[in-house]
Design a protein around this motif. Structure first.
Motif, short mmCIF file in Angstrom:
data_model
loop_
_atom_site.label_atom_id
_atom_site.label_comp_id
_atom_site.label_asym_id
_atom_site.label_seq_id
_atom_site.Cartn_x
_atom_site.Cartn_y
_atom_site.Cartn_z
N THR A 29 4.40 -0.21 -0.41
CA THR A 29 4.15 -1.01 0.79
C THR A 29 4.51 -0.19 2.03
OG1 THR A 29 6.38 -1.96 1.02
CG2 THR A 29 4.84 -3.12 -0.45
N LEU A 48 0.06 -0.73 0.55
CA LEU A 48 -0.08 -2.19 0.61
C LEU A 48 0.68 -2.72 1.81
CD1 LEU A 48 -0.86 -4.97 -0.62
CD2 LEU A 48 1.33 -4.89 -1.85
N GLY A 50 2.07 -5.58 2.51
CA GLY A 50 2.41 -6.78 1.75
C GLY A 50 2.94 -7.88 2.65
N ASP A 51 2.77 -9.13 2.16
CA ASP A 51 3.38 -10.24 2.88
C ASP A 51 4.90 -10.24 2.65
OD1 ASP A 51 3.23 -10.97 0.22
OD2 ASP A 51 2.44 -12.99 0.60
N SER A 52 5.38 -9.28 1.83
CA SER A 52 6.83 -9.03 1.73
C SER A 52 7.39 -8.60 3.08
CB SER A 52 7.12 -7.97 0.66
OG SER A 52 6.32 -6.82 0.86
N ASP A 90 -2.31 -7.98 2.20
CA ASP A 90 -2.15 -9.30 1.60
C ASP A 90 -2.73 -10.38 2.50
OD1 ASP A 90 -0.96 -8.96 -0.87
OD2 ASP A 90 1.10 -9.22 -0.14
N LYS A 120 -5.78 -8.32 -0.60
CA LYS A 120 -5.20 -8.76 -1.87
C LYS A 120 -4.92 -10.25 -1.75
CE LYS A 120 -0.91 -7.41 -3.35
NZ LYS A 120 -0.19 -8.70 -3.45
N HIS A 144 -3.88 -10.61 -7.81
CA HIS A 144 -2.41 -10.58 -7.97
C HIS A 144 -2.03 -11.73 -8.89
CE1 HIS A 144 1.78 -10.26 -5.77
NE2 HIS A 144 1.92 -10.64 -7.03
#
Ligand SMILES: Nc1nc(=O)c2c([nH]1)NC[C@@H]1CN(c3ccc(C(=O)N[C@@H](CCC(=O)O)C(=O)O)cc3)CN21
Ligand SMILES: CC(C)C(=O)C(=O)O
Ligand SMILES: [Mg+2]
Length: 271
Positions: A29, A48, A50-52, A90, A120, A144
Motif C-alpha cells: 500500500t 494499492l 487501500g482504504d486502510s 480501493d 478494488k 477482495h
C-alpha cells in the motif's frame, strides 16, 4: 498508457502473465507521494491505495469512515509518484454498495480524478452486477475475498475466515465468479493457506494474499506495518522489515534536544 521509454509500466495484463510464468507479484500500500515514490522506485509491481488509509492515515478504528473524496486525494498523490507500478485503488465503504450505477460512478471518479489504473472492491457474487458494470466501462477490477474489513460489524472480529466448509465453499464460488466476470486478480485476506492454495490453482487470474499463505500468486502488506512505523499492529501474518518507528522517534528526539540546547541551527545552517 506509459509514455516513458525507460520504465516499462506494469499493467493488469503484466500481472496475469506473471502468474503464467510463475513469477510472484509484489504489492504494497501507499497513500501519499513521498512513500509511493520509495515504493515505486524499489520495484513493487502493484501499489494499492487501500482504504486502510482510514486506519493508518486518519487514525480511525475501522476502514468504514474514509470517504470517496479522501480516497481520491490519496490516490492522486500516489499516481503522481508511480512511474512503473500499477496503481489500484480501493472503492471505500458506502461508495458502491447502493447499486451498480453508484459503483460505476465511484469507479469513474477514481479513474478520472485520481488517474488510477484499476479499482478494488470487497465481495463476491453479491456485487457481481456492480463488477460487471465497472468492467463494461473499461475499468479493470480486482476482487477482495476472505476477511473483508468493510463488513467487520457483520462478523465482529478480525479472525481467520473460511475455516468452516460452508464459508470455504462460498469463497471458492465467489472467486470463480469474479474470474468469470473478468476481474484481473483477487486479494485473499486472512484465510487458511490450504484454501488459498486450492483457489490459486483453480484460477487463471492471480491471487494476492495477505495472511493467506505461501501458495498465493502474490503478496500484499500495508506499508506502515512492514516498515514498523505502526508500532501496535503485529498480527502473525506480518513480517516487519524495518523498525522505522524507532528510527524516526530517535531522530525526532535528537532534533528536539538540539533545538532545546541551541545546537541547531549552527553557523553553517544559517544565513
Ligand atoms: N495497518 C493496517 N494493516 C492492515 O493489514 C489492515 C489495516 N490496517 N486496515 C484494513 C485491514 C484490516 N486488516 C486486519 C486487521 C486485523 C487483523 C488481525 O489479525 N488482528 C489481530 C486480531 C485478530 C483476531 O481477533 O483474532 C491479530 O493479532 O491477528 C488482520 C488484518 C488488514 N488491513
Ligand atoms: C489490506 C489490503 C488488501 C487492503 O485492502 C487495504 O490496505 O485497504
Ligand atoms: Mg482495503
Amino acid at each position: 498508457m506509459s509514455v516513458n521509454k525507460e520504465i516499462k509500466r506494469v499493467t493488469t495484463r503484466t500481472v496475469q502473465e506473471m502468474k503464467l510464468r510463475g513469477e510472484k507479484v509484489s504489492m504494497l500500500t501507499a497513500y501519499d507521494y513521498s512513500l509511493a515514490t520509495i515504493v515505486d522506485d524499489a520495484g513493487v509491481d502493484i501499489i494499492l491505495v487501500g482504504d486502510s488509509a482510514s486506519n493508518v492515515m486518519a487514525g480511525h478504528e475501522t476502514t468504514l469512515p474514509i470517504t470517496l473524496d479522501q480516497m481520491i486525494y490519496h490516490a492522486a498523490s500516489v499516481v503522481r509518484a508511480a512511474k512503473r507500478a500499477l496503481v489500484v485503488v480501493d472503492l471505500p465503504f458506502g461508495s458502491y454498495q447502493g447499486n451498480s450505477k453508484e459503483a460505476l460512478n465511484s469507479a469513474i471518479r477514481i479513474m478520472k480524478e485520481a488517474g488510477a489504473h484499476a479499482v478494488k472492491i470487497e465481495g463476491g457474487v453479491e456485487i457481481a452486477e456492480s463488477v460487471t458494470r465497472i468492467l463494461t466501462a473499461g475499468i479493470p477490477v480486482m476482487g477482495h475475498l476472505g476477511l473483508t474489513p468493510q463488513s467487520i460489524y457483520k462478523f465482529g472480529t478480525y479472525t481467520v475466515r473460511a475455516k468452516e466448509e460452508a464459508e470455504a465453499q462460498k469463497l471458492r464460488e465467489d472467486a470463480a465468479k469474479l474470474q468469470e466476470l473478468g476481474c484481473f486478480g483477487v486479494v485473499l485476506e486472512k484465510i487458511p493457506a490450504q484454501l488459498a492454495k486450492e483457489v490459486t490453482e483453480s484460477l487463471s487470474i492471480p491471487t494476492i494474499g495477505i495472511g493467506a499463505g505461501q501458495h498465493c500468486d502474490g503478496q500484499v502488506l500495508v506499508i506502515h506495518d512492514m516498515l514498523g512505523i505502526n508500532k501496535g499492529f503485529k498480527p502473525r501474518f506480518l513480517r516487519q522489515y524495518a523498525s522505522l518507528y524507532d528510527v524516526m522517534n530517535d531522530a525526532i528526539k535528537s532534533y528536539v534536544s538540539d533545538v532545546k540546547s541551541s545546537d541547531f541551527p549552527n553557523e553553517k545552517e544559517q544565513y
